[in-house]
Motif scaffolding. Sequence first.
Motif, mmCIF file in Angstrom:
data_model
loop_
_atom_site.group_PDB
_atom_site.id
_atom_site.type_symbol
_atom_site.label_atom_id
_atom_site.label_comp_id
_atom_site.label_asym_id
_atom_site.label_seq_id
_atom_site.Cartn_x
_atom_site.Cartn_y
_atom_site.Cartn_z
ATOM 1 N N ILE A 41 79.480 17.290 82.210
ATOM 2 C CA ILE A 41 78.021 17.173 82.139
ATOM 3 C C ILE A 41 77.423 18.349 81.378
ATOM 4 C CG2 ILE A 41 75.899 17.168 83.521
ATOM 5 C CD1 ILE A 41 77.423 15.685 85.691
ATOM 6 N N LEU A 42 77.939 19.546 81.638
ATOM 7 C CA LEU A 42 77.373 20.749 81.020
ATOM 8 C C LEU A 42 77.597 20.798 79.516
ATOM 9 C CD1 LEU A 42 78.211 23.552 83.618
ATOM 10 C CD2 LEU A 42 76.034 22.380 83.232
ATOM 11 N N ASN A 43 78.776 20.368 79.059
ATOM 12 C CA ASN A 43 79.076 20.424 77.619
ATOM 13 C C ASN A 43 78.081 19.630 76.780
ATOM 14 O OD1 ASN A 43 81.174 22.233 77.371
ATOM 15 N ND2 ASN A 43 82.753 20.715 77.779
ATOM 16 N N PRO A 44 77.909 18.316 77.031
ATOM 17 C CA PRO A 44 76.937 17.567 76.214
ATOM 18 C C PRO A 44 75.507 18.041 76.416
ATOM 19 C CG PRO A 44 77.745 16.215 78.029
ATOM 20 C CD PRO A 44 78.596 17.434 78.000
ATOM 21 N N LEU A 45 75.199 18.524 77.630
ATOM 22 C CA LEU A 45 73.846 18.984 77.915
ATOM 23 C C LEU A 45 73.535 20.251 77.125
ATOM 24 C CD1 LEU A 45 71.644 17.859 79.754
ATOM 25 C CD2 LEU A 45 72.371 19.479 81.515
ATOM 26 N N THR A 46 74.493 21.183 77.117
ATOM 27 C CA THR A 46 74.305 22.436 76.373
ATOM 28 C C THR A 46 74.213 22.178 74.873
ATOM 29 O OG1 THR A 46 75.598 23.603 78.056
ATOM 30 C CG2 THR A 46 75.248 24.728 75.957
ATOM 31 N N THR A 47 75.100 21.329 74.368
ATOM 32 C CA THR A 47 75.078 20.989 72.941
ATOM 33 C C THR A 47 73.755 20.346 72.557
ATOM 34 O OG1 THR A 47 77.476 20.626 72.986
ATOM 35 C CG2 THR A 47 76.263 19.718 71.111
ATOM 36 N N GLN A 74 74.641 11.579 70.209
ATOM 37 C CA GLN A 74 75.671 12.595 70.419
ATOM 38 C C GLN A 74 76.775 12.074 71.337
ATOM 39 O OE1 GLN A 74 74.018 16.309 72.011
ATOM 40 N NE2 GLN A 74 75.802 16.479 73.332
ATOM 41 N N THR A 75 76.413 11.361 72.392
ATOM 42 C CA THR A 75 77.398 10.861 73.358
ATOM 43 C C THR A 75 78.282 9.779 72.756
ATOM 44 O OG1 THR A 75 75.884 11.351 75.203
ATOM 45 C CG2 THR A 75 77.691 9.811 75.635
ATOM 46 N N ILE A 76 77.675 8.833 72.039
ATOM 47 C CA ILE A 76 78.462 7.757 71.428
ATOM 48 C C ILE A 76 79.392 8.315 70.352
ATOM 49 C CG2 ILE A 76 78.364 5.615 70.099
ATOM 50 C CD1 ILE A 76 77.449 5.287 72.960
ATOM 51 N N TYR A 77 78.854 9.176 69.495
ATOM 52 C CA TYR A 77 79.699 9.770 68.452
ATOM 53 C C TYR A 77 80.807 10.614 69.073
ATOM 54 C CZ TYR A 77 81.390 12.824 64.785
ATOM 55 O OH TYR A 77 82.223 13.518 63.937
ATOM 56 N N GLY A 78 80.467 11.365 70.122
ATOM 57 C CA GLY A 78 81.462 12.223 70.774
ATOM 58 C C GLY A 78 82.630 11.424 71.318
ATOM 59 N N PHE A 79 82.335 10.260 71.899
ATOM 60 C CA PHE A 79 83.413 9.416 72.419
ATOM 61 C C PHE A 79 84.290 8.890 71.288
ATOM 62 C CE2 PHE A 79 84.559 4.883 73.492
ATOM 63 C CZ PHE A 79 85.741 5.223 74.135
ATOM 64 N N ALA A 123 80.230 12.113 81.282
ATOM 65 C CA ALA A 123 79.198 12.716 80.430
ATOM 66 C C ALA A 123 77.872 11.967 80.525
ATOM 67 C CB ALA A 123 79.670 12.764 78.981
ATOM 68 N N LEU A 124 77.915 10.716 80.968
ATOM 69 C CA LEU A 124 76.667 9.969 81.135
ATOM 70 C C LEU A 124 75.769 10.620 82.184
ATOM 71 C CD1 LEU A 124 77.848 6.230 81.019
ATOM 72 C CD2 LEU A 124 76.784 7.576 79.197
ATOM 73 N N GLY A 125 76.387 11.450 83.031
ATOM 74 C CA GLY A 125 75.576 12.192 84.000
ATOM 75 C C GLY A 125 74.584 13.101 83.301
ATOM 76 N N ALA A 126 75.014 13.719 82.191
ATOM 77 C CA ALA A 126 74.114 14.566 81.407
ATOM 78 C C ALA A 126 72.989 13.730 80.819
ATOM 79 C CB ALA A 126 74.894 15.263 80.296
ATOM 80 N N MET A 127 73.341 12.518 80.368
ATOM 81 C CA MET A 127 72.330 11.631 79.797
ATOM 82 C C MET A 127 71.285 11.236 80.840
ATOM 83 S SD MET A 127 72.949 8.059 77.713
ATOM 84 C CE MET A 127 74.096 8.805 76.558
ATOM 85 N N VAL A 128 71.737 10.955 82.055
ATOM 86 C CA VAL A 128 70.808 10.588 83.128
ATOM 87 C C VAL A 128 69.855 11.741 83.431
ATOM 88 C CG1 VAL A 128 70.635 9.987 85.585
ATOM 89 C CG2 VAL A 128 72.369 8.885 84.150
ATOM 90 N N ILE A 129 70.394 12.967 83.435
ATOM 91 C CA ILE A 129 69.552 14.145 83.675
ATOM 92 C C ILE A 129 68.459 14.243 82.617
ATOM 93 C CG2 ILE A 129 69.519 16.674 83.687
ATOM 94 C CD1 ILE A 129 72.330 16.562 84.947
ATOM 95 N N VAL A 130 68.837 14.042 81.352
ATOM 96 C CA VAL A 130 67.862 14.107 80.255
ATOM 97 C C VAL A 130 66.833 12.987 80.410
ATOM 98 C CG1 VAL A 130 67.563 13.938 77.756
ATOM 99 C CG2 VAL A 130 69.505 15.189 78.688
ATOM 100 N N PHE A 131 67.277 11.795 80.806
ATOM 101 C CA PHE A 131 66.348 10.682 81.015
ATOM 102 C C PHE A 131 65.304 11.047 82.073
ATOM 103 C CE2 PHE A 131 69.491 7.058 79.731
ATOM 104 C CZ PHE A 131 69.497 7.567 78.443
#
Length: 262
Positions: A41-47, A74-79, A123-131
Motif C-alpha cells: 500500500i505504501l509503495n504506490p501511495l508514496t509514488t 499507475q496501478t494498471i501500468y505497474g501490474f 495495492a488496491l488498498g492504496a487506491m481505496v485510500i486515495v478514493f
Amino acid sequence: MSKMKERLDVFRHYRPLLEQLVMKDIKLKYRRSFLGYVWSILNPLTTMIIMVLVFSNMFRFDIVNYPVYLIIGQTIYGFVSESTTQAMYSITGNAALLKKTYVPKYIFTISKVTSSFVNTLFALGAMVIVFIVCHVRFQIYMLFIPVILLQVYIFCMGLGLLLAEGTVFFRDIQYIYAAFLTAWMYLTPIFYPINQLPFELMWIIKHFNPLYAYITQFRMIVLDGMFPDPRLILYGFAVSLLSLLIGTIIFMKKQDKFILYI
C-alpha cells in the motif's frame, strides 16, 4: 479434444505446485521487511504523492481529481510492467529445477503473473485510500472493476508466455523489453491527459495501446461515474484473448526445445 482434456488434467495435477509457487513469490517479496505487506500500500501511495507534486506543478492539467486519475494509471501500468518482467525470467530462472524433474513449464510463468496480480490486489488498498481522501463516490458501476482487472490479467498472461519463451532463445529480449516498457509508459496517458497529444499520436494510442483501453475503462467508472464504453470493453477482451492465444501457441510449440538452451 482428448489432447485438451489431457492438458487440463495435467494442470489440475500440478495446481498445488502453482499455489505454492505463488505463495513463495508473495512471501519472498517482503521477506525481512519490518512493515511487510503494508509496503504493497505504501509503495504506490508514496509514488503517487511524489508524482502528483511533480506533475501538478510542472504541468497545468485540467484534470479533476488528479491524484485519482494518476493512481489508476499507475496501478494498471505497474501490474503490467511487474508481471510481464517477472514472467520473462520464469523459465530461465528455474533452469536447475527443469533439468532435474518434469514440471509443466508454463506453471512457472503462470505463477509469476498470478503472484504479481495478488500484489496488485493488495495495492488496491492504496487506491481505496486515495478514493476516500479525494471524496470519490462509490457506486454500482464499480462492481465492474474486477472484469477490467481480469482483462489485464489475461493480457499479461499471454504477453508473459511470449516473453518467457523468447528469453530462452534470445537473452537480449530482457534489455529490449526494459527500454520498451519505458517508452510504453510515456505513450500511455498515465500522468497526462491524452488530449494534450497531437491528433495522429492520440489516434495511434487509442487504437494500438491496450493499456489505454484498460485504464480508460477504470477511469470512466471512478472519475466519470459511468459504465465503460462497450467498444473499449470489447477491444480490451479481444486484445487480451488474442495475446493469450498467441502466447500459448508459441510457448507450447517451442517448450520442448527449452531444455537445450537453459
